[in-house]
Enzyme design. Structure first.
Site, PDB file in Angstrom:
ATOM      1  CE1 TYR A 152      61.323  54.991  54.777  1.00  0.00           C
ATOM      2  CE2 TYR A 152      60.716  55.800  52.594  1.00  0.00           C
ATOM      3  CZ  TYR A 152      61.684  55.384  53.497  1.00  0.00           C
ATOM      4  OH  TYR A 152      63.010  55.383  53.117  1.00  0.00           O
ATOM      5  CB  SER A 193      63.742  58.773  50.564  1.00  0.00           C
ATOM      6  OG  SER A 193      62.999  58.352  49.433  1.00  0.00           O
TER       7      SER A 193
END
Length: 241
Positions: free
Chosen positions: A164, A142
């Protein structure tokens, strides 16, 4: 051993993972749909087959060693080798999430799936990948894992992510080490950023469709033999670490 190209996509029963499996299936590949939930896995395989894909279910929990070992045996029986591994399975936890108020158990759960699970599955599947003439590994990362983007003034990555985002940074770092170790082989390993995709990972708040988000992983899964390795990509090209 099957002559048809084979792939395993983890977390492929829904969202981006499903669309990656669909995209590879549409290219005539035999695609293993890796998923924990039996009914969702069966439903995904049925949908893919109805669309003409050669899909098969792979019971797989990336956090469980016995499950991963069984998945290796199933793929060996099904195809005899593995041409592409897409480590797509992942969990997000809370968002936004400040590090000063983190639940440590949440951190452990995210690490177990997003990092350790990738290492576990990759290492288990490597013997099958080494049998391929064109082996590829794609890890789902990401933009939020990029330390460069995280520290660039004016770049909005959606707020503070104490758990995360760091797991994706760790995944990026691990991928670099794999690329170094595998540099003398024909295995190409890269990380993909699908963009801000509407999935249950973000409460369907994303601005892109899962099909759009799957495009970069499919491109990296089908790289030519002289393609790049050890890098992070989105649809626009290389993302700085």
């Amino acid at each position: 051993m099957s002559e048809k190209m084979s792939a395993l996509v983890t977390g492929a029963n829904k969202g981006i993972g499903y669309e990656i499996a669909a995209g590879l299936g549409a290219r005539g590949w035999s695609v293993g749909v890796g998923a924990r939930d039996e009914q969702r896995r069966k439903d995904a395989v049925a949908r893919l087959r109805a669309a003409g894909a050669d899909a098969f279910g792979v019971p797989l929990d990336v956090t469980d060693g016995a499950s991963v070992t069984a998945a290796v045996q199933l793929i060996e029986e099904q195809a005899g080798r593995l041409d592409v591994l897409v480590n797509n399975a992942g969990v997000a936890g809370g968002w936004p999430e400040e590090p000063t108020t983190l639940d440590l158990e949440t951190v452990r759960q995210l690490m177990e799936t997003n990092v350790i699970g990738v290492i576990r599955v990759t290492n288990a599947m490597l013997p099958l990948l080494r049998r391929s003439a064109h082996p590829r590994i794609v890890n789902q990362s990401s933009h939020v894992g990029s330390l460069t983007l995280q520290t660039t003034p004016g770049v909005d990555l959606g707020g503070i992510s104490g758990a995360y985002a760091p797991t994706k940074t760790y995944l990026n770092a691990v991928t670099i080490q794999y690329a170094k170790e595998l540099s003398g082989t024909n295995i190409l390993i890269n990380n993909a950023c699908p963009g801000y995709v509407a999935t249950d990972l973000n409460g369907f708040s994303g601005t892109q469709t899962p099909e759009q988000g799957a495009a970069i992983a499919i491109r990296l899964a089908t790289l030519p033999d002289d393609g790049p390795t050890g890098q992070l990509f989105d649809d626009n090209g290389v993302i700085p670490w």
